[in-house]
Design a protein around this motif. Structure first.
Motif, PDB file in Angstrom:
ATOM      1  N   PRO A  18     -27.997  17.731  23.856  1.00 49.43           N
ATOM      2  CA  PRO A  18     -27.870  17.500  22.246  1.00 49.43           C
ATOM      3  C   PRO A  18     -27.307  18.358  21.253  1.00 49.43           C
ATOM      4  O   PRO A  18     -27.420  19.561  21.517  1.00 49.43           O
ATOM      5  N   GLN A  19     -26.566  17.889  20.555  1.00 46.43           N
ATOM      6  CA  GLN A  19     -26.012  18.641  19.421  1.00 46.43           C
ATOM      7  C   GLN A  19     -26.841  19.112  18.369  1.00 46.43           C
ATOM      8  O   GLN A  19     -27.201  20.090  17.782  1.00 46.43           O
ATOM      9  N   TYR A  20     -28.110  18.156  18.432  1.00 44.95           N
ATOM     10  CA  TYR A  20     -29.332  18.160  17.634  1.00 44.95           C
ATOM     11  C   TYR A  20     -30.705  17.614  18.070  1.00 44.95           C
ATOM     12  O   TYR A  20     -30.344  16.377  18.558  1.00 44.95           O
ATOM     13  N   LEU A  21     -31.657  18.258  18.058  1.00 44.55           N
ATOM     14  CA  LEU A  21     -32.636  17.774  18.843  1.00 44.55           C
ATOM     15  C   LEU A  21     -33.804  18.070  17.810  1.00 44.55           C
ATOM     16  O   LEU A  21     -34.405  19.126  17.764  1.00 44.55           O
ATOM     17  N   GLN A  22     -34.831  17.171  17.242  1.00 40.17           N
ATOM     18  CA  GLN A  22     -35.970  17.365  16.706  1.00 40.17           C
ATOM     19  C   GLN A  22     -36.991  16.505  17.206  1.00 40.17           C
ATOM     20  O   GLN A  22     -36.815  15.324  17.259  1.00 40.17           O
ATOM     21  N   ILE A  23     -38.111  17.105  17.653  1.00 40.52           N
ATOM     22  CA  ILE A  23     -39.347  16.330  18.383  1.00 40.52           C
ATOM     23  C   ILE A  23     -40.549  16.694  17.278  1.00 40.52           C
ATOM     24  O   ILE A  23     -40.628  17.963  17.271  1.00 40.52           O
ATOM     25  N   GLU A  24     -40.985  15.861  16.711  1.00 42.39           N
ATOM     26  CA  GLU A  24     -42.317  15.907  15.818  1.00 42.39           C
ATOM     27  C   GLU A  24     -43.610  15.172  16.603  1.00 42.39           C
ATOM     28  O   GLU A  24     -43.511  14.056  16.804  1.00 42.39           O
ATOM     29  N   VAL A  45     -29.217  14.074  18.702  1.00 43.69           N
ATOM     30  CA  VAL A  45     -27.704  13.641  18.456  1.00 43.69           C
ATOM     31  C   VAL A  45     -27.100  14.079  19.653  1.00 43.69           C
ATOM     32  O   VAL A  45     -26.934  15.165  19.984  1.00 43.69           O
ATOM     33  N   SER A  46     -26.460  13.137  20.184  1.00 43.44           N
ATOM     34  CA  SER A  46     -25.621  13.449  21.423  1.00 43.44           C
ATOM     35  C   SER A  46     -24.133  12.389  21.749  1.00 43.44           C
ATOM     36  O   SER A  46     -24.236  11.425  21.452  1.00 43.44           O
ATOM     37  N   GLY A  47     -23.170  13.210  22.104  1.00 43.76           N
ATOM     38  CA  GLY A  47     -22.088  12.526  22.362  1.00 43.76           C
ATOM     39  C   GLY A  47     -22.133  11.582  23.521  1.00 43.76           C
ATOM     40  O   GLY A  47     -21.392  10.836  23.567  1.00 43.76           O
ATOM     41  N   ASP A  48     -23.119  11.752  24.436  1.00 42.73           N
ATOM     42  CA  ASP A  48     -23.536  10.901  25.097  1.00 42.73           C
ATOM     43  C   ASP A  48     -23.715   9.433  24.916  1.00 42.73           C
ATOM     44  O   ASP A  48     -23.538   8.505  25.418  1.00 42.73           O
ATOM     45  N   PHE A  49     -24.202   9.212  23.638  1.00 44.09           N
ATOM     46  CA  PHE A  49     -24.311   7.714  23.011  1.00 44.09           C
ATOM     47  C   PHE A  49     -22.929   7.371  22.432  1.00 44.09           C
ATOM     48  O   PHE A  49     -23.041   5.953  21.964  1.00 44.09           O
ATOM     49  N   GLN A  50     -22.058   8.027  22.598  1.00 44.78           N
ATOM     50  CA  GLN A  50     -20.453   7.389  21.779  1.00 44.78           C
ATOM     51  C   GLN A  50     -20.422   5.991  22.334  1.00 44.78           C
ATOM     52  O   GLN A  50     -19.938   5.198  21.444  1.00 44.78           O
ATOM     53  N   SER A  51     -20.443   5.695  23.576  1.00 50.61           N
ATOM     54  CA  SER A  51     -20.124   4.406  24.072  1.00 50.61           C
ATOM     55  C   SER A  51     -21.536   3.199  24.319  1.00 50.61           C
ATOM     56  O   SER A  51     -21.257   2.359  24.751  1.00 50.61           O
ATOM     57  N   LEU A  52     -22.545   3.672  23.796  1.00 58.27           N
ATOM     58  CA  LEU A  52     -23.680   3.011  23.910  1.00 58.27           C
ATOM     59  C   LEU A  52     -24.253   2.215  22.622  1.00 58.27           C
ATOM     60  O   LEU A  52     -24.328   2.899  21.710  1.00 58.27           O
ATOM     61  N   MET A  53     -24.685   1.068  22.579  1.00 60.21           N
ATOM     62  CA  MET A  53     -25.291   0.368  21.607  1.00 60.21           C
ATOM     63  C   MET A  53     -26.710   0.945  21.563  1.00 60.21           C
ATOM     64  O   MET A  53     -27.323   1.497  22.360  1.00 60.21           O
ATOM     65  N   PRO A  54     -27.174   0.845  20.290  1.00 58.24           N
ATOM     66  CA  PRO A  54     -28.672   1.258  20.280  1.00 58.24           C
ATOM     67  C   PRO A  54     -29.487   1.038  21.114  1.00 58.24           C
ATOM     68  O   PRO A  54     -30.266   1.960  21.693  1.00 58.24           O
ATOM     69  N   VAL A  55     -29.776  -0.393  21.592  1.00 56.97           N
ATOM     70  CA  VAL A  55     -30.564  -0.565  22.769  1.00 56.97           C
ATOM     71  C   VAL A  55     -30.444   0.072  23.771  1.00 56.97           C
ATOM     72  O   VAL A  55     -31.405   0.334  24.691  1.00 56.97           O
TER      73      VAL A  55
END
Length: 104
Positions: A18-24, A45-55
């Motif tokens: 991830p570019q950004y990761l926060q775990i609370e 936040v990750s570039g791996d999500f670029q082509s993925l819909m939220p689900v």
């Protein structure tokens, strides 16, 4: 850092870089004994999500954390963004609602 949270962090970093990761750990906002690791909020936040819909993003995280979700983790709030989506949000994640079972 607690054991469950550390395991979640390690899995997410290894799989998604991830570019950004926060775990609370929000467990203390819910009823139950102190010190538990049962409720988490993850902002990732990750570039791996670029082509993925939220689900599909959520399904990817659920698959990565299947052991935790089958065991100690009762609730997992996910806020998953591409770098562009994160920038458009002003790098801000939503606040969690107050739990009605928290006794507060």
């Amino acid at each position: 850092m607690a054991k469950v949270e550390e395991g979640i962090r390690d899995k997410l970093i290894t799989a998604l870089q991830p570019q950004y990761l926060q775990i609370e750990n929000e467990s203390d906002q819910h009823s139950g004994p102190p010190g538990r690791e049962s409720h988490f909020k993850v902002t990732l936040v990750s570039g791996d999500f670029q082509s993925l819909m939220p689900v599909k993003r959520h399904q990817k995280i659920y698959a990565l954390l299947a052991d935790e979700l089958a065991g100690p983790v009762h609730a997992l709030a996910l806020h998953l963004y591409t770098p562009d989506e994160w920038a458009a949000r002003g790098e801000a994640r939503p606040d969690s609602p107050q739990c009605s079972g928290s006794g507060q």
